[in-house]
Write a protein that holds these residues in place. Structure first.
Motif, short mmCIF file in Angstrom:
data_model
loop_
_atom_site.label_atom_id
_atom_site.label_comp_id
_atom_site.label_asym_id
_atom_site.label_seq_id
_atom_site.Cartn_x
_atom_site.Cartn_y
_atom_site.Cartn_z
N LYS A 4 36.52 70.00 45.91
CA LYS A 4 37.05 70.21 47.26
C LYS A 4 36.62 69.09 48.20
N ARG A 5 35.36 68.68 48.10
CA ARG A 5 34.83 67.65 48.99
C ARG A 5 35.43 66.27 48.69
N GLU A 6 35.48 65.90 47.43
CA GLU A 6 35.89 64.55 47.05
C GLU A 6 37.39 64.36 46.90
N VAL A 7 38.13 65.42 46.64
CA VAL A 7 39.57 65.28 46.42
C VAL A 7 40.36 66.00 47.51
N GLN A 8 40.24 67.32 47.57
CA GLN A 8 41.11 68.10 48.45
C GLN A 8 40.93 67.81 49.93
N SER A 9 39.72 67.81 50.42
CA SER A 9 39.52 67.65 51.86
C SER A 9 40.00 66.28 52.35
N LYS A 10 39.90 65.27 51.51
CA LYS A 10 40.32 63.92 51.92
C LYS A 10 41.84 63.80 52.01
N LEU A 11 42.55 64.66 51.29
CA LEU A 11 44.02 64.60 51.30
C LEU A 11 44.63 65.08 52.62
N ALA A 12 43.83 65.67 53.47
CA ALA A 12 44.31 66.10 54.78
C ALA A 12 44.41 64.92 55.75
N ASN A 13 43.79 63.80 55.41
CA ASN A 13 43.78 62.61 56.26
C ASN A 13 44.95 61.70 55.88
N GLU A 14 45.88 61.50 56.82
CA GLU A 14 47.09 60.71 56.54
C GLU A 14 46.78 59.27 56.15
N SER A 15 45.82 58.65 56.81
CA SER A 15 45.51 57.25 56.48
C SER A 15 44.89 57.15 55.08
N TYR A 16 44.09 58.14 54.70
CA TYR A 16 43.52 58.17 53.34
C TYR A 16 44.64 58.28 52.31
N VAL A 17 45.60 59.16 52.56
CA VAL A 17 46.72 59.36 51.63
C VAL A 17 47.54 58.07 51.53
N SER A 18 47.79 57.43 52.65
CA SER A 18 48.56 56.19 52.67
C SER A 18 47.85 55.09 51.87
N LYS A 19 46.54 54.95 52.08
CA LYS A 19 45.77 53.94 51.35
C LYS A 19 45.74 54.25 49.86
N ALA A 20 45.60 55.52 49.52
CA ALA A 20 45.58 55.91 48.11
C ALA A 20 46.92 55.62 47.45
N MET A 21 48.01 55.92 48.12
CA MET A 21 49.33 55.63 47.55
C MET A 21 49.51 54.13 47.34
N ASP A 22 49.09 53.33 48.31
CA ASP A 22 49.23 51.87 48.18
C ASP A 22 48.35 51.32 47.06
N SER A 23 47.15 51.90 46.89
CA SER A 23 46.21 51.39 45.89
C SER A 23 46.49 51.90 44.48
N LEU A 24 46.94 53.13 44.36
CA LEU A 24 47.03 53.77 43.05
C LEU A 24 48.43 53.79 42.44
N PHE A 25 49.46 53.92 43.26
CA PHE A 25 50.81 54.13 42.76
C PHE A 25 51.65 52.87 42.91
N HIS A 26 52.23 52.46 41.80
CA HIS A 26 53.04 51.24 41.80
C HIS A 26 54.40 51.56 41.19
N GLN A 27 55.44 50.97 41.75
CA GLN A 27 56.76 51.19 41.20
C GLN A 27 56.80 50.63 39.77
N ALA A 28 57.48 51.34 38.90
CA ALA A 28 57.51 50.97 37.50
C ALA A 28 58.84 51.35 36.88
N LYS A 29 59.01 50.96 35.63
CA LYS A 29 60.19 51.38 34.88
C LYS A 29 59.86 52.65 34.13
N PRO A 30 60.83 53.54 33.99
CA PRO A 30 60.57 54.77 33.21
C PRO A 30 60.44 54.44 31.72
N LEU A 31 59.89 55.38 30.97
CA LEU A 31 59.75 55.20 29.52
C LEU A 31 61.11 55.14 28.85
#
Length: 189
Positions: A162-189
């Motif tokens: 809850k502390r390390e994952v869930q509670s941080k997802l309530a912060n919009e800037s955290y979510v935006s940074k996580a999306m930019d850092s973790l998720f990259h456009q790709a081709k499907p399998l």
């Protein structure tokens, strides 16, 4: 005989009152609690990660366990799955397009589900989220780096999760940074 009849009538009245209380108060209260719990499972911010633990697996090749992990998460409708055992990758073919969904809610769901998938499927190396209009890929190495030292403690107890994952997802800037850092456009399998 008269005393016996009084006892029978008294027990009958007591039974009817008890039945009325159970049907009129106890069962509706339990149903309301169950409905509330089920509603909470639809959001990454209130999801009970213990539901996912029962599907934990060492190998991403175990389709029932992989499907169990993802279906226990607040991710939304998944049409089909594709597993690539050579690349240790799971592709989730999502229902609908990414752009028509509530973006903030969808992003928190993607971050949450990827984190849970890598914690509960030991040899999974990548997850591909395939929507009608976009495909995102997230890698285990990026998620582990994102959480840093906290990564190893995430599944030890629900408080840490809850502390390390869930509670941080309530912060919009955290979510935006996580999306930019973790998720990259790709081709499907």
């Amino acid at each position: 005989m008269k005393m016996r009849n009084i006892w029978i009538i008294g027990l009958l009245i007591f039974g009817l009152l008890l039945f009325g209380w159970v049907e009129g108060a106890a069962i509706p209260h339990m149903k309301a609690q169950e409905d509330q719990y089920n509603h909470e499972q639809l959001s990454p911010l209130t999801h009970d990660i213990k539901r996912t633990e029962k599907s934990k697996t060492k190998y991403m090749g175990s389709f029932p366990k992989v499907a169990g992990v993802f279906s226990s998460l607040p991710l939304g409708p998944i049409k089909t799955y594709k597993l690539d055992s050579d690349a240790l990758t799971v592709q989730l073919n999502m229902e609908g397009s990414y752009s028509t969904k509530k973006q903030q809610q969808e992003e928190t769901s993607l971050i949450y589900s990827a984190t849970a998938a890598f914690r509960y499927i030991d040899n999974l190396e990548a997850v591909i989220y395939y929507f009608e209009d976009v495909t995102y890929k997230v890698k285990r190495s990026d998620v582990e780096k994102w959480y840093g030292a906290a990564w190893e403690t995430l599944d030890d107890n629900q408080t840490v999760w809850k502390r390390e994952v869930q509670s941080k997802l309530a912060n919009e800037s955290y979510v935006s940074k996580a999306m930019d850092s973790l998720f990259h456009q790709a081709k499907p399998l």
